[in-house]
Design an enzyme around this catalytic site. Structure first.
Site, PDB file in Angstrom:
ATOM      1  N   SER A 140       0.480  -1.335   0.115  1.00 23.75           N
ATOM      2  CA  SER A 140      -0.003  -0.119   0.220  1.00 23.75           C
ATOM      3  C   SER A 140       0.870   1.292  -0.145  1.00 23.75           C
ATOM      4  CB  SER A 140      -0.805  -0.068   1.761  1.00 23.75           C
ATOM      5  OG  SER A 140      -0.957   1.636   1.410  1.00 23.75           O
ATOM      6  N   TYR A 153      -3.243  -1.095   9.724  1.00 27.48           N
ATOM      7  CA  TYR A 153      -3.452  -1.453   8.199  1.00 27.48           C
ATOM      8  C   TYR A 153      -1.933  -0.443   7.521  1.00 27.48           C
ATOM      9  CZ  TYR A 153      -4.279  -1.645   3.711  1.00 27.48           C
ATOM     10  OH  TYR A 153      -4.485  -1.991   1.792  1.00 27.48           O
ATOM     11  N   ALA A 154      -1.684   0.046   7.771  1.00 29.54           N
ATOM     12  CA  ALA A 154       0.035   1.179   7.111  1.00 29.54           C
ATOM     13  C   ALA A 154       0.941  -0.046   7.959  1.00 29.54           C
ATOM     14  CB  ALA A 154      -0.440   1.991   7.866  1.00 29.54           C
ATOM     15  N   ALA A 155       1.043  -0.373   9.087  1.00 29.68           N
ATOM     16  CA  ALA A 155       1.962  -0.550  10.159  1.00 29.68           C
ATOM     17  C   ALA A 155       1.865  -2.279   9.532  1.00 29.68           C
ATOM     18  CB  ALA A 155       2.203  -0.399  11.183  1.00 29.68           C
ATOM     19  N   SER A 156       1.507  -2.858   8.729  1.00 29.51           N
ATOM     20  CA  SER A 156       1.151  -4.682   8.428  1.00 29.51           C
ATOM     21  C   SER A 156       1.433  -3.970   6.933  1.00 29.51           C
ATOM     22  CB  SER A 156      -0.634  -5.017   8.530  1.00 29.51           C
ATOM     23  OG  SER A 156      -1.208  -4.919   7.563  1.00 29.51           O
TER      24      SER A 156
END
Length: 250
Positions: A140, A153-156
């Site tokens: 992403s 979400y961003a960290a994953s």
């Protein structure tokens, strides 16, 4: 890609479905894997209607036995797997102090741990294939840039890009290639509820092309990264398909 086989985990969704169509139109047999059967059936009906060879297997990416069953079913249907596309993902938006640790774990279980386990299961099979295999993971723009309210979400997704690079490094001499696509803003069912008017304004102001992406605009990058010919010297690469978002953020 005539005669090749692509497994698309998360393939019943909008982005996964577009990638399945693109790979199928290039000649690959596509196997749709997702957690619910009815969306899988609907997706393969659409693909079959445009002449694509396709099958499906209900799969829970958070369950290793389910992933092993997906591999076994894929091999039963086609005899091999040349490409794995990890497109499954979930997202929930909350302010940081309201992030639920249990929900954080769930998002990581699907987006990162599930991707890792799918790669493990399928690489074991690809290593037995004389021609090796190609993996495409979906990151992403938030893999690189902070974006409010999507912390888990961003960290994953940052982890997905790092995982992809590590896989590329480890298997570079064994005919296994691993690359990632990082989409910009492609509104789908899971993220439309996060797009209030102010957020849309900020996204458009930060995107030079001033529009959202269409799912089929991911196909070109996917074909390049998965192709044994066009992408033969590409591994560990991250391709941003984001309308310029990552070059204009300030």
């Amino acid at each position: 890609m005539d005669g090749e086989v692509a497994v698309i985990v998360g393939g019943s969704g909008e982005l996964g479905g577009a990638l399945a169509a693109g790979l199928g139109q290039a000649g690959a047999h596509t196997i749709i894997a997702d957690v619910a059967e009815e969306p899988c059936k609907q997706r393969i009906e659409k693909l079959q209607s445009i002449g694509i060879k396709t099958s499906y297997c209900v799969t829970d990416i958070t369950d290793r036995k389910s992933l092993q069953n997906l591999l076994a079913e894929s091999l039963k249907i086609t005899g091999k797997v040349d490409m794995l596309v990890n497109c499954a993902g979930i997202n929930v938006g909350t302010p940081f102090l309201e992030v639920d640790p249990n929900l954080w774990d769930k998002i990581f279980a699907v987006n990162l741990k599930g991707t890792m386990e799918a790669c493990q299961v399928f690489i074991e099979s690809m290593l037995k294939n004389p021609e090796g295999g190609a993996i495409l993971n979906i990151g992403s723009v938030t893999s690189e840039l902070p974006l409010s309210r999507v912390f888990a979400y961003a960290a994953s997704k940052a982890g997905v890009v790092n995982l992809t690079q590590n896989i590329a490094q480890e298997f570079g001499t064994q005919k296994i290639r691993a690359n990632a696509i990082c989409p910009g803003f492609f509104p789908a069912e899971q993220n439309r509820k996060l797009l209030d008017d102010k957020r849309v304004e900020n996204i458009m102001n930060g995107t030079p092309m001033r529009r959202y992406g269409s799912p089929d605009e991911l196909i070109g990058a996917a074909l390049l990264l998965l192709s044994k010919k066009a992408g033969s010297y590409m591994t560990g690469s991250t391709v941003y398909v984001d309308g310029g978002f990552t070059c204009s953020w300030f």
